[in-house]
Design a protein around this motif. Structure first.
Motif, mmCIF file in Angstrom:
data_model
loop_
_atom_site.group_PDB
_atom_site.id
_atom_site.type_symbol
_atom_site.label_atom_id
_atom_site.label_comp_id
_atom_site.label_asym_id
_atom_site.label_seq_id
_atom_site.Cartn_x
_atom_site.Cartn_y
_atom_site.Cartn_z
ATOM 1 N N VAL A 7 0.860 -1.186 0.000
ATOM 2 C CA VAL A 7 0.000 0.000 0.000
ATOM 3 C C VAL A 7 0.896 1.235 0.000
ATOM 4 O O VAL A 7 1.728 1.406 0.888
ATOM 5 C CB VAL A 7 -0.937 0.005 1.231
ATOM 6 N N PHE A 8 0.715 2.095 -1.006
ATOM 7 C CA PHE A 8 1.535 3.294 -1.123
ATOM 8 C C PHE A 8 0.854 4.539 -0.581
ATOM 9 O O PHE A 8 1.505 5.482 -0.204
ATOM 10 C CB PHE A 8 1.916 3.550 -2.580
ATOM 11 N N GLY A 9 -0.440 4.605 -0.572
ATOM 12 C CA GLY A 9 -1.141 5.812 -0.148
ATOM 13 C C GLY A 9 -1.393 6.694 -1.350
ATOM 14 O O GLY A 9 -2.196 6.376 -2.212
ATOM 15 N N GLY A 10 -0.680 7.827 -1.422
ATOM 16 C CA GLY A 10 -0.809 8.723 -2.568
ATOM 17 C C GLY A 10 -0.138 8.118 -3.796
ATOM 18 O O GLY A 10 0.598 7.139 -3.704
ATOM 19 N N GLU A 11 -0.385 8.712 -4.952
ATOM 20 C CA GLU A 11 0.188 8.177 -6.188
ATOM 21 C C GLU A 11 1.711 8.264 -6.141
ATOM 22 O O GLU A 11 2.275 9.345 -6.026
ATOM 23 C CB GLU A 11 -0.337 8.944 -7.396
ATOM 24 N N PRO A 12 2.394 7.117 -6.213
ATOM 25 C CA PRO A 12 3.854 7.130 -6.098
ATOM 26 C C PRO A 12 4.516 7.430 -7.442
ATOM 27 O O PRO A 12 3.999 7.085 -8.502
ATOM 28 C CB PRO A 12 4.181 5.705 -5.647
ATOM 29 N N ARG A 13 5.675 8.087 -7.379
ATOM 30 C CA ARG A 13 6.478 8.297 -8.580
ATOM 31 C C ARG A 13 7.383 7.090 -8.756
ATOM 32 O O ARG A 13 7.576 6.288 -7.840
ATOM 33 C CB ARG A 13 7.307 9.572 -8.441
ATOM 34 N N ASP A 14 7.958 6.953 -9.943
ATOM 35 C CA ASP A 14 8.814 5.806 -10.237
ATOM 36 C C ASP A 14 9.995 5.712 -9.271
ATOM 37 O O ASP A 14 10.337 4.631 -8.800
ATOM 38 C CB ASP A 14 9.337 5.891 -11.671
ATOM 39 N N GLN A 15 10.607 6.868 -8.958
ATOM 40 C CA GLN A 15 11.754 6.855 -8.051
ATOM 41 C C GLN A 15 11.343 6.381 -6.660
ATOM 42 O O GLN A 15 12.089 5.666 -5.993
ATOM 43 C CB GLN A 15 12.381 8.257 -7.903
ATOM 44 N N GLU A 16 10.146 6.788 -6.204
ATOM 45 C CA GLU A 16 9.679 6.380 -4.879
ATOM 46 C C GLU A 16 9.442 4.876 -4.816
ATOM 47 O O GLU A 16 9.775 4.225 -3.821
ATOM 48 C CB GLU A 16 8.395 7.121 -4.526
ATOM 49 N N VAL A 17 8.881 4.322 -5.889
ATOM 50 C CA VAL A 17 8.632 2.874 -5.931
ATOM 51 C C VAL A 17 9.959 2.130 -5.888
ATOM 52 O O VAL A 17 10.133 1.166 -5.129
ATOM 53 C CB VAL A 17 7.827 2.498 -7.188
ATOM 54 N N TYR A 18 10.904 2.583 -6.703
ATOM 55 C CA TYR A 18 12.215 1.932 -6.758
ATOM 56 C C TYR A 18 12.919 2.012 -5.400
ATOM 57 O O TYR A 18 13.449 1.021 -4.904
ATOM 58 C CB TYR A 18 13.064 2.587 -7.848
ATOM 59 N N ALA A 19 12.879 3.192 -4.770
ATOM 60 C CA ALA A 19 13.511 3.364 -3.461
ATOM 61 C C ALA A 19 12.823 2.484 -2.412
ATOM 62 O O ALA A 19 13.490 1.884 -1.557
ATOM 63 C CB ALA A 19 13.457 4.830 -3.043
ATOM 64 N N TYR A 20 11.497 2.393 -2.471
ATOM 65 C CA TYR A 20 10.759 1.564 -1.515
ATOM 66 C C TYR A 20 11.175 0.098 -1.652
ATOM 67 O O TYR A 20 11.417 -0.588 -0.658
ATOM 68 C CB TYR A 20 9.253 1.704 -1.737
#
Length: 137
Positions: free
Chosen positions: A33-46
């Motif tokens: 679950v990400f919450g708000g719409e994630p950017r590509d960099q945020e997904v990769y970092a997560y």
């Protein structure tokens, strides 16, 4: 060597990621679950940061790949039959449902054990009080 796939989708009110992996042990899926719409960099970092803590469903035997692709109409008919017969959802949804059911069973057994332990403790306390009353002061 296996394959993995990450799908980001919107399930009202949150954005979630379905991380699917398939290898020689079978097919497993994890819901993030990400919450708000994630950017590509945020997904990769997560994924880099939380790779070890992802909770995947228990591995299910992987589906064998069909030799020849089926026509779109045939696939549509089969999908309609599956939903009418009660075989709901995709492979990922079924794996997540299985993981949810197993978690529910584990929770139920844990709470039952806690309830029984509490009842035993109260019983022992009552027994001790009865003995104290019989002894006198």
């Amino acid at each position: 060597m296996g394959t993995s796939k990450l799908t980001i989708l919107f399930e009202d009110p949150f954005w979630i990621g379905l991380y699917e992996r398939e290898d020689d042990t079978g097919y497993a899926v994890c819901r993030i679950v990400f919450g708000g719409e994630p950017r590509d960099q945020e997904v990769y970092a997560y994924l880099l940061e939380h790779w070890r803590t992802l909770r995947f469903s228990p591995p299910r035997p992987g589906a064998d790949r069909p030799d020849a692709p089926k026509s779109p109409k045939r696939r549509q008919r089969e999908a309609r039959r599956m939903t009418q017969a009660g075989g709901i959802g995709t492979k990922a949804q079924q794996a997540l449902k299985l993981q949810q059911e197993q978690g529910k069973q584990a929770r139920l057994t844990h709470t039952r054990q806690q309830r029984e332990a509490e009842a035993e403790r109260k019983f022992q306390l009552r027994q001790m009080r009865r003995k104290e009353k019989r002894r006198g002061h």
